[in-house]
Design a protein around this motif. Sequence first.
Motif, mmCIF file in Angstrom:
data_model
loop_
_atom_site.group_PDB
_atom_site.id
_atom_site.type_symbol
_atom_site.label_atom_id
_atom_site.label_comp_id
_atom_site.label_asym_id
_atom_site.label_seq_id
_atom_site.Cartn_x
_atom_site.Cartn_y
_atom_site.Cartn_z
ATOM 1 N N MET A 1 0.845 -1.183 0.000
ATOM 2 C CA MET A 1 0.000 0.000 0.000
ATOM 3 C C MET A 1 0.888 1.243 0.000
ATOM 4 S SD MET A 1 -3.125 0.787 2.487
ATOM 5 C CE MET A 1 -3.899 2.334 2.553
ATOM 6 N N SER A 2 0.491 2.239 -0.759
ATOM 7 C CA SER A 2 1.254 3.468 -0.911
ATOM 8 C C SER A 2 1.001 4.422 0.260
ATOM 9 C CB SER A 2 0.836 4.133 -2.227
ATOM 10 O OG SER A 2 1.590 5.278 -2.456
ATOM 11 N N ARG A 3 2.056 5.067 0.709
ATOM 12 C CA ARG A 3 1.901 6.033 1.800
ATOM 13 C C ARG A 3 1.133 7.251 1.310
ATOM 14 N NH1 ARG A 3 6.327 9.653 5.052
ATOM 15 N NH2 ARG A 3 4.756 10.905 6.068
ATOM 16 N N VAL A 4 0.290 7.803 2.161
ATOM 17 C CA VAL A 4 -0.472 9.014 1.842
ATOM 18 C C VAL A 4 0.200 10.181 2.548
ATOM 19 C CG1 VAL A 4 -2.704 10.158 2.027
ATOM 20 C CG2 VAL A 4 -2.596 7.696 1.546
ATOM 21 N N TRP A 5 0.485 11.231 1.799
ATOM 22 C CA TRP A 5 1.182 12.416 2.290
ATOM 23 C C TRP A 5 0.254 13.623 2.256
ATOM 24 C CZ3 TRP A 5 6.748 12.813 2.888
ATOM 25 C CH2 TRP A 5 7.434 11.638 2.623
ATOM 26 N N THR A 6 0.467 14.539 3.172
ATOM 27 C CA THR A 6 -0.175 15.856 3.071
ATOM 28 C C THR A 6 0.830 16.773 2.388
ATOM 29 O OG1 THR A 6 0.687 16.679 5.169
ATOM 30 C CG2 THR A 6 -1.440 15.488 5.229
ATOM 31 N N ARG A 7 0.327 17.855 1.844
ATOM 32 C CA ARG A 7 1.246 18.815 1.209
ATOM 33 C C ARG A 7 2.162 19.456 2.258
ATOM 34 N NH1 ARG A 7 0.710 19.509 -4.142
ATOM 35 N NH2 ARG A 7 -1.141 18.562 -5.041
ATOM 36 N N ALA A 8 1.687 19.582 3.496
ATOM 37 C CA ALA A 8 2.526 20.129 4.574
ATOM 38 C C ALA A 8 3.702 19.193 4.871
ATOM 39 C CB ALA A 8 1.694 20.358 5.829
ATOM 40 N N ASP A 17 19.413 17.479 1.962
ATOM 41 C CA ASP A 17 19.638 16.203 2.643
ATOM 42 C C ASP A 17 18.335 15.519 3.072
ATOM 43 O OD1 ASP A 17 19.030 18.065 4.602
ATOM 44 O OD2 ASP A 17 20.408 17.221 6.070
ATOM 45 N N ASP A 18 17.203 16.112 2.730
ATOM 46 C CA ASP A 18 15.883 15.534 3.010
ATOM 47 C C ASP A 18 14.900 16.195 2.052
ATOM 48 O OD1 ASP A 18 13.823 14.073 4.164
ATOM 49 O OD2 ASP A 18 13.497 15.532 5.756
ATOM 50 N N ALA A 19 14.823 15.654 0.831
ATOM 51 C CA ALA A 19 14.100 16.333 -0.242
ATOM 52 C C ALA A 19 12.979 15.481 -0.812
ATOM 53 C CB ALA A 19 15.069 16.707 -1.359
ATOM 54 N N ALA A 20 11.837 16.103 -0.990
ATOM 55 C CA ALA A 20 10.698 15.460 -1.649
ATOM 56 C C ALA A 20 10.041 16.484 -2.562
ATOM 57 C CB ALA A 20 9.700 14.945 -0.623
ATOM 58 N N ILE A 21 9.455 15.993 -3.648
ATOM 59 C CA ILE A 21 8.681 16.841 -4.556
ATOM 60 C C ILE A 21 7.391 16.111 -4.909
ATOM 61 C CG2 ILE A 21 10.660 18.038 -5.562
ATOM 62 C CD1 ILE A 21 10.377 16.213 -8.017
ATOM 63 N N ILE A 30 13.514 12.513 -3.509
ATOM 64 C CA ILE A 30 14.616 12.733 -4.456
ATOM 65 C C ILE A 30 15.939 13.032 -3.754
ATOM 66 C CG2 ILE A 30 13.096 13.427 -6.329
ATOM 67 C CD1 ILE A 30 13.925 16.364 -5.586
ATOM 68 N N THR A 31 16.022 12.762 -2.464
ATOM 69 C CA THR A 31 17.224 13.072 -1.701
ATOM 70 C C THR A 31 18.469 12.478 -2.360
ATOM 71 O OG1 THR A 31 15.886 13.061 0.307
ATOM 72 C CG2 THR A 31 18.271 12.970 0.587
ATOM 73 N N SER A 32 18.419 11.220 -2.732
ATOM 74 C CA SER A 32 19.596 10.565 -3.311
ATOM 75 C C SER A 32 19.804 10.906 -4.780
ATOM 76 C CB SER A 32 19.468 9.048 -3.162
ATOM 77 O OG SER A 32 18.353 8.586 -3.902
ATOM 78 N N PHE A 33 18.842 11.555 -5.404
ATOM 79 C CA PHE A 33 18.900 11.838 -6.844
ATOM 80 C C PHE A 33 19.401 13.241 -7.164
ATOM 81 C CE2 PHE A 33 16.447 13.111 -10.760
ATOM 82 C CZ PHE A 33 17.214 12.376 -11.651
ATOM 83 N N ILE A 34 19.391 14.132 -6.203
ATOM 84 C CA ILE A 34 19.716 15.534 -6.479
ATOM 85 C C ILE A 34 21.054 15.676 -7.198
ATOM 86 C CG2 ILE A 34 20.314 17.742 -5.394
ATOM 87 C CD1 ILE A 34 18.019 17.228 -3.440
ATOM 88 N N GLY A 35 22.070 15.002 -6.737
ATOM 89 C CA GLY A 35 23.389 15.106 -7.364
ATOM 90 C C GLY A 35 23.495 14.402 -8.700
ATOM 91 N N GLU A 36 22.550 13.527 -9.010
ATOM 92 C CA GLU A 36 22.583 12.763 -10.257
ATOM 93 C C GLU A 36 21.721 13.361 -11.361
ATOM 94 O OE1 GLU A 36 21.761 8.597 -9.590
ATOM 95 O OE2 GLU A 36 22.462 8.780 -7.527
ATOM 96 N N TRP A 68 12.909 5.971 -14.580
ATOM 97 C CA TRP A 68 13.820 6.267 -13.481
ATOM 98 C C TRP A 68 13.067 6.980 -12.356
ATOM 99 C CZ3 TRP A 68 18.914 9.536 -14.151
ATOM 100 C CH2 TRP A 68 19.812 9.186 -13.150
ATOM 101 N N ARG A 69 12.191 7.909 -12.726
ATOM 102 C CA ARG A 69 11.407 8.656 -11.743
ATOM 103 C C ARG A 69 10.617 7.708 -10.850
ATOM 104 N NH1 ARG A 69 6.286 12.255 -13.521
ATOM 105 N NH2 ARG A 69 5.666 10.203 -14.198
ATOM 106 N N ALA A 70 10.094 6.653 -11.430
ATOM 107 C CA ALA A 70 9.273 5.707 -10.668
ATOM 108 C C ALA A 70 10.045 5.065 -9.520
ATOM 109 C CB ALA A 70 8.722 4.632 -11.601
ATOM 110 N N THR A 71 11.346 4.968 -9.637
ATOM 111 C CA THR A 71 12.137 4.351 -8.566
ATOM 112 C C THR A 71 12.189 5.224 -7.314
ATOM 113 O OG1 THR A 71 14.245 5.270 -9.315
ATOM 114 C CG2 THR A 71 13.586 3.140 -10.233
ATOM 115 N N PHE A 72 11.841 6.497 -7.424
ATOM 116 C CA PHE A 72 11.883 7.423 -6.293
ATOM 117 C C PHE A 72 10.504 7.667 -5.682
ATOM 118 C CE2 PHE A 72 15.482 8.418 -9.046
ATOM 119 C CZ PHE A 72 16.523 8.236 -8.156
ATOM 120 N N ARG A 73 9.506 6.960 -6.174
ATOM 121 C CA ARG A 73 8.134 7.148 -5.692
ATOM 122 C C ARG A 73 8.044 6.821 -4.201
ATOM 123 N NH1 ARG A 73 2.745 6.312 -8.541
ATOM 124 N NH2 ARG A 73 1.298 6.240 -6.809
#
Length: 128
Positions: A1-8, A17-21, A30-36, A68-73
């Motif tokens: 089951m997929s986690r449900v997030w609020t926009r907050a 060092d702690d990034a989400a979009i 995308i924390t691990s993807f920023i440099g790539e 590739w994007r799907a791997t960061f879901r």
Amino acid sequence: MSRVWTRAEVAARCRADDAAIVIDNVVYDITSFIGEHPGGPEVLLANVGRDASKCFHDVGHSDAALEWRATFRAGEIAADERWEELGPRRDPPPEPPPPFTLRSLLDAALPPLAMAAAALALYWGVLS
């Protein structure tokens, strides 16, 4: 089951060092993807903690990038906080051009050559 997030919750993850979009109501960690990122880290850092759907769709991405994007879901935005998606997620690929053949060369070259020949004939007929 997929986690449900609020926009907050996404907005709180706005550091390198702690990034989400969010793209089309899907949350990506995308924390691990920023440099790539092939476009450089700046474009991602400008959008961390935010909805990046418009930016993502405006740029356009290859099929490989979409896979590739799907791997960061990391989950999805809560139903009561969803925004309208920004159009088609993927434009259909353009149809390949027809193959180059002698027929296509003649179709393209004959009309202007015929007009040039007629113009020369008229020109030489006037001079005679």
